[in-house]
Design an enzyme around this catalytic site. Structure first.
Site, PDB file in Angstrom:
ATOM      1  N   ASP A 196       5.680   2.559   2.525  1.00 50.83           N
ATOM      2  CA  ASP A 196       4.776   1.431   2.749  1.00 50.83           C
ATOM      3  C   ASP A 196       3.925   1.782   3.972  1.00 50.83           C
ATOM      4  O   ASP A 196       4.427   1.833   5.099  1.00 50.83           O
ATOM      5  CB  ASP A 196       5.628   0.176   3.004  1.00 50.83           C
ATOM      6  CG  ASP A 196       4.786  -1.080   3.184  1.00 50.83           C
ATOM      7  OD1 ASP A 196       3.597  -0.950   3.531  1.00 50.83           O
ATOM      8  OD2 ASP A 196       5.340  -2.183   2.986  1.00 50.83           O
ATOM      9  N   HIS A 197       2.652   2.010   3.729  1.00 55.70           N
ATOM     10  CA  HIS A 197       1.795   2.515   4.809  1.00 55.70           C
ATOM     11  C   HIS A 197       1.538   1.461   5.895  1.00 55.70           C
ATOM     12  O   HIS A 197       1.041   1.769   6.969  1.00 55.70           O
ATOM     13  CB  HIS A 197       0.461   3.019   4.225  1.00 55.70           C
ATOM     14  CG  HIS A 197      -0.151   4.139   4.999  1.00 55.70           C
ATOM     15  ND1 HIS A 197       0.174   4.414   6.305  1.00 55.70           N
ATOM     16  CD2 HIS A 197      -1.080   5.073   4.657  1.00 55.70           C
ATOM     17  CE1 HIS A 197      -0.522   5.445   6.739  1.00 55.70           C
ATOM     18  NE2 HIS A 197      -1.288   5.875   5.752  1.00 55.70           N
ATOM     19  N   ARG A 198       1.913   0.206   5.616  1.00 51.35           N
ATOM     20  CA  ARG A 198       1.777  -0.805   6.679  1.00 51.35           C
ATOM     21  C   ARG A 198       2.825  -0.567   7.756  1.00 51.35           C
ATOM     22  O   ARG A 198       2.660  -0.969   8.904  1.00 51.35           O
ATOM     23  CB  ARG A 198       1.992  -2.211   6.095  1.00 51.35           C
ATOM     24  CG  ARG A 198       0.923  -2.648   5.119  1.00 51.35           C
ATOM     25  CD  ARG A 198       1.320  -3.920   4.417  1.00 51.35           C
ATOM     26  NE  ARG A 198       2.574  -3.786   3.677  1.00 51.35           N
ATOM     27  CZ  ARG A 198       3.162  -4.780   3.023  1.00 51.35           C
ATOM     28  NH1 ARG A 198       2.641  -5.978   3.028  1.00 51.35           N
ATOM     29  NH2 ARG A 198       4.289  -4.568   2.356  1.00 51.35           N
ATOM     30  N   PRO A 233       0.848  -1.197   0.000  1.00 47.81           N
ATOM     31  CA  PRO A 233       0.000   0.000   0.000  1.00 47.81           C
ATOM     32  C   PRO A 233       0.888   1.253   0.000  1.00 47.81           C
ATOM     33  O   PRO A 233       1.457   1.624   1.020  1.00 47.81           O
ATOM     34  CB  PRO A 233      -0.813  -0.122   1.296  1.00 47.81           C
ATOM     35  CG  PRO A 233      -0.055  -1.065   2.158  1.00 47.81           C
ATOM     36  CD  PRO A 233       0.826  -1.910   1.286  1.00 47.81           C
TER      37      PRO A 233
END
Ligand code: COA
Length: 580
Positions: free
Chosen positions: A552-554, A378
């Protein structure tokens, strides 16, 4: 001053009359020795046949579906007069997979030969197994396929296997094959795991012959008797392959660790319970975690193509966004009310003149990586701008001072150093996801995207924290040159923590770089430009550098990304901060 050579199928042993399933070159291509020309497939293995000489393809003498064997002419190549298309001396290190060695290895490794040698090699230690005796099944003579990697384990403890059932799949760099058992029985212990390297004699599984070991051994002799079998198999590979359940093991070919043969059954498959695909497609599918048996196949004879895998991933991702559960259970196009369309097939020639140009090897590899990363991570991109007026003036004066040394410092060297400072301040950017763990790195290896005639590569500057600007400038220059000359070694592209993609020498304002997994962020840099900036009283000119940080939004929150980018800008605006 040129001569035309016919490039033929080399000795591929009992792989007589195998089917061409892919043609990997086109007329007009300039090929190197060892470049793969076609992929051929029998019912249990496939391999790419490499060119024995370099040159320019003048004609292709086979088409998909043709049966070929040793001596069949594949292509005609024209070699430049003063650059004879001689095959380079085989590299010993690559003997097992090099052009010359491969086919021989293949010949000996063909499935039918295996059970035969199996019978000879057989678990002699367990001599004359009586009913219920345990026997160790080992790797038979697989010729030059020495120390090949196990990429799939196709059986589990408790499985009942029949003679000739495949136990594992092994893969060299250009071909894969399944290794069957010569005897039937129940698996009591699996002695290899994915990633193990095996050679002739390596233990694979322990089998309990279930009181019928003699009977079980008999079928083992059968494949040997039909040793020329590849030819026979090749006669009807697709027919054989399409028999559901005939080779349950193959149906799990793309499933890294399969639970049981039943896995073959739960596939409401468009492509059929057995997936047909070339080694490169299988590898691609494995990288994406795709079960090939679930991929609707559009290639000849129900073969899965790279596009099929891509389309499947897109479809699953799209369905997942709407109804993950439905997507998991649903075959193509049936997920969660969202209609997923197949990739449009257009006959472009209907609309005007066209020319088909195969993608370069680098493009194929980087394309698969970029696609996986884009689909699976993401991404969010934070855009910012840095005041680099002072730094640019310093860079120009530095280059003047060092004019004679031949070392030219570009903005990239400063960016690498500034990024290291930001990574030290924000360690979660210098990390990789490993399941539920974030692996934080204490080293600072920075990759930078380099544009080459054949596509994008990312060489890595090691230990950038320990190097000065001048050394970094020298190394980026050398690596970029090597990249353009196609001479980068794999080690020079490995181990990166964070990447920089600089389009500053070309143009643009901002863009969205794709994260280079397993890294968690990448910095995109565009062309600096003079901009009017309000200083509270008036507009003043400022040399501004656009920074695009994809993360990486995680792993990284938006606020952290904004802080990272702002800090980077502050370092670039006043480089003394690097030493703080
Ligand atoms: N703003 C303005 N000018 C810039 C700049 C920036 N951000 N960055 C570089 N330049 C200038 C350089 O100073 C140089 O100018 P000069 O010739 O007048 O001295 C010129 O642009 C060319 O620089 P370049 O040769 O590109 O050097 P570099 O160190 O900046 O970059 C590479 C080296 C390998 C990164 C670069 O050549 C490259 O391949 N970039 C493309 C990367 C890419 O394709 N990314 C896309 C991935 S999606």
């Amino acid at each position: 001053m040129s001569n035309v050579n016919e490039l033929k199928v080399p000795d591929i042993g009992d792989f007589g009359e195998v089917e061409v399933i892919e043609i990997l070159v086109a007329v007009g291509d300039t090929i190197t020795a060892e470049q793969s020309l076609v992929t051929v497939e029998s019912d249990k293995s496939s391999m790419e046949i490499p060119a024995e000489a370099a040159g320019v393809i003048k004609a292709i003498k086979v088409k998909i579906g043709d049966k070929v064997s040793q001596g069949t002419v594949l292509v005609e190549v024209e070699a430049a007069g003063d650059a004879p298309a001689a095959k380079p001396a085989p590299e010993p290190a690559k003997a097992a997979t090099s052009a010359g060695a491969k086919p021989e290895a293949k010949a000996e490794s063909k499935p039918a030969a295996k059970p035969e040698s199996k019978a000879d090699d057989a678990p002699a230690a367990d001599a004359a197994p009586a009913g219920g005796a345990e026997e160790i099944v080992t790797v038979p003579d697989i010729g030059d396929f020495d120390s090949v990697e196990v990429i799939e384990v196709l059986v589990a403890v408790g499985d009942k296997v029949s003679a000739e059932q495949s136990l594992v799949t092994v893969e060299s760099d250009k071909s894969s094959m399944e290794i069957p058992t010569a005897i039937a029985g129940e698996v009591t212990e699996v002695l290899v795991k994915i990633g193990d390297k095996v050679s002739k004699g390596s233990n694979l599984v322990k089998l309990k012959s279930g009181g019928a070991s003699k009977a079980a051994a008999a079928p083992a002799a059968k494949p040997a008797a039909s040793a020329p079998a590849p030819a026979a198999k090749a006669d009807a590979p697709s027919a054989a392959s399409q028999q559901a359940g005939a080779q349950p093991s193959e149906s799990q070919a793309a499933t890294p660790s399969r639970p049981a043969p039943a896995a073959a059954v739960d596939t409401p498959v468009a492509g059929g319970p057995k997936a047909h695909a070339s080694p490169s497609v299988r590898k691609f599918a494995r990288e994406l975690g795709v079960d090939l048996t679930k991929v609707p196949a559009t290639g000849p004879k129900n073969r899965v193509t790279p596009d099929d895998v891509r389309n499947y991933v897109k479809q699953v991702m799209a369905q997942g966004a709407v109804a993950p559960a439905a997507a998991a259970a649903a075959p193509a196009g049936a997920g969660g009310g969202l209609q997923v369309l197949a990739w449009p097939k257009v006959d472009f020639a209907k609309f005007g003149e066209v020319e088909a140009k195969p993608l370069s090897r680098i493009k194929k590899i980087s394309g698969a990586n970029l696609h996986r990363n884009w689909v699976m991570i993401p991404h969010v991109t934070n855009n910012d701008e840095a005041d680099i007026g002072g730094l640019e003036a310093f860079r120009v004066s530095l280059n003047k001072e060092n004019e004679k040394s031949g070392v030219k410092v570009t903005m990239l060297a400063f960016l690498i150093k500034a990024v290291v400072a930001a990574l030290k301040k924000f360690p979660e950017f210098n990390a990789s996801l490993d399941g539920d763990n974030l692996v934080l790195k204490k080293y600072f290896h920075i990759g930078f995207a380099a544009d080459t005639p054949n596509g994008l590569v990312v060489p890595v500057i090691r230990d950038a924290d320990k190097k000065g600007i001048m050394q970094i400038a020298v190394e980026t220059g050398e690596l970029a040159k090597k990249a353009r000359d196609g001479k980068l070694g794999p080690a020079e592209m490995q181990g990166g923590c964070f990447s920089i993609s600089s389009l500053g020498g070309i143009g643009g304002t901002h863009f969205t770089p794709i994260i280079n997994a397993p890294e968690v962020a990448i910095l995109g840099v565009s062309k600096s430009a003079m901009k009017p900036v309000w200083d509270g009283k008036q507009f003043v000119p400022q040399l501004t550098l656009p920074l695009s940080l994809s993360y990486d939004h995680r792993v990284i929150d938006g606020a952290s990304a904004a802080r990272f980018n702002a800090y980077l800008g502050a370092v670039l605006a006043d480089f003394r901060r690097v030493i703080l």
